[in-house]
Write a protein that holds these residues in place. Structure first.
Motif, PDB file in Angstrom:
ATOM      1  N   LYS A   1       0.842  -1.198   0.000  1.00 12.28           N
ATOM      2  CA  LYS A   1       0.000   0.000   0.000  1.00 12.28           C
ATOM      3  C   LYS A   1       0.878   1.249   0.000  1.00 12.28           C
ATOM      4  CE  LYS A   1      -3.722   2.234   2.555  1.00 12.28           C
ATOM      5  NZ  LYS A   1      -4.652   2.117   3.697  1.00 12.28           N
TER       6      LYS A   1
ATOM      7  N   ARG B   1       2.369   1.814  -3.410  1.00 16.08           N
ATOM      8  CA  ARG B   1       1.381   2.347  -4.359  1.00 16.08           C
ATOM      9  C   ARG B   1       1.162   3.840  -4.133  1.00 16.08           C
ATOM     10  NH1 ARG B   1      -0.778  -2.398  -3.065  1.00 16.08           N
ATOM     11  NH2 ARG B   1      -2.414  -1.537  -1.742  1.00 16.08           N
TER      12      ARG B   1
ATOM     13  N   ASP C   1       4.249   5.593  -5.524  1.00 12.49           N
ATOM     14  CA  ASP C   1       4.368   5.526  -6.973  1.00 12.49           C
ATOM     15  C   ASP C   1       3.190   6.176  -7.699  1.00 12.49           C
ATOM     16  OD1 ASP C   1       5.578   4.678  -9.443  1.00 12.49           O
ATOM     17  OD2 ASP C   1       4.066   3.098  -9.534  1.00 12.49           O
ATOM     18  N   GLU C   2       1.986   5.733  -7.376  1.00  9.35           N
ATOM     19  CA  GLU C   2       0.809   6.186  -8.118  1.00  9.35           C
ATOM     20  C   GLU C   2       0.296   7.547  -7.646  1.00  9.35           C
ATOM     21  OE1 GLU C   2      -2.067   3.022  -7.830  1.00  9.35           O
ATOM     22  OE2 GLU C   2      -0.597   1.543  -8.500  1.00  9.35           O
ATOM     23  N   GLY C   3       0.646   7.922  -6.434  1.00 11.57           N
ATOM     24  CA  GLY C   3       0.166   9.186  -5.900  1.00 11.57           C
ATOM     25  C   GLY C   3       1.215  10.268  -5.917  1.00 11.57           C
TER      26      GLY C   3
ATOM     27  N   SER D   1       3.730  10.261  -9.200  1.00 16.13           N
ATOM     28  CA  SER D   1       3.041  10.594 -10.449  1.00 16.13           C
ATOM     29  C   SER D   1       2.530  12.032 -10.446  1.00 16.13           C
ATOM     30  CB  SER D   1       1.894   9.622 -10.709  1.00 16.13           C
ATOM     31  OG  SER D   1       0.854   9.820  -9.782  1.00 16.13           O
TER      32      SER D   1
ATOM     33  N   ARG E   1      11.285  13.657  -6.096  1.00 14.64           N
ATOM     34  CA  ARG E   1      11.323  12.436  -6.911  1.00 14.64           C
ATOM     35  C   ARG E   1      12.438  11.508  -6.408  1.00 14.64           C
ATOM     36  NH1 ARG E   1       8.912  11.059 -11.109  1.00 14.64           N
ATOM     37  NH2 ARG E   1       8.339  13.154 -11.766  1.00 14.64           N
TER      38      ARG E   1
ATOM     39  N   TYR F   1      11.296  10.025  -3.000  1.00 15.55           N
ATOM     40  CA  TYR F   1      10.254   9.011  -3.135  1.00 15.55           C
ATOM     41  C   TYR F   1      10.797   7.735  -3.768  1.00 15.55           C
ATOM     42  CZ  TYR F   1       7.110  13.012  -2.353  1.00 15.55           C
ATOM     43  OH  TYR F   1       6.478  14.124  -1.846  1.00 15.55           O
ATOM     44  N   THR F   2      11.672   7.875  -4.747  1.00 11.60           N
ATOM     45  CA  THR F   2      12.264   6.704  -5.393  1.00 11.60           C
ATOM     46  C   THR F   2      13.160   5.952  -4.405  1.00 11.60           C
ATOM     47  OG1 THR F   2      12.192   7.809  -7.539  1.00 11.60           O
ATOM     48  CG2 THR F   2      13.684   5.929  -7.341  1.00 11.60           C
TER      49      THR F   2
END
Length: 115
Positions: free
Chosen positions: A42, A45, A48-50, A53, A68, A71-72
């Motif tokens: 979770k 996701r 990555d997706e929130g 992106s 970035r 987060y990576t």
């Protein structure tokens, strides 16, 4: 209004991310591998997706680039924590993300106060 709405969404993503990380830590402490994997998934996701992106490096400049990278890096550390069932990388991510989440919350509060 649009900026305030966007800031609220970002704050909610950080809340969800930190909740998932907390649940993953608790699951690791009690040896619950299934819940640990679910919560780390979770968190990944959300990153990555929130959060990832939603970055706009053209408008956000150096700040967006640094977020970035953060987060990576955090996603990589969470994958290692999950793979090796190791709480240290998980704790590291919490320590990295909490101040960023608090900063976004302060930005949101200032935007609301200024509106």
């Amino acid at each position: 209004m649009q900026a305030s709405y966007s800031l609220r969404i970002i704050a909610l993503m950080f809340d969800g991310l930190l909740q998932a990380l907390s649940k993953a830590q608790a699951a690791m402490a009690r040896g619950d591998v299934a819940v640990k994997g679910e919560q780390i998934g979770k968190a990944l996701r959300i990153l990555d997706e929130g959060l990832l992106s939603g970055l706009d490096e053209a408008r956000g400049g150096e700040l967006a680039v640094n977020l970035r990278l953060l987060y990576t890096y955090s996603a990589n550390r969470l994958s290692l924590a999950n793979l090796h069932n190791d709480v240290k990388p998980l704790n590291e991510v919490v320590a990295l993300i909490e101040p960023v989440a608090q900063s976004w919350q302060q930005i949101r509060e200032q935007a609301i106060a200024g509106a």
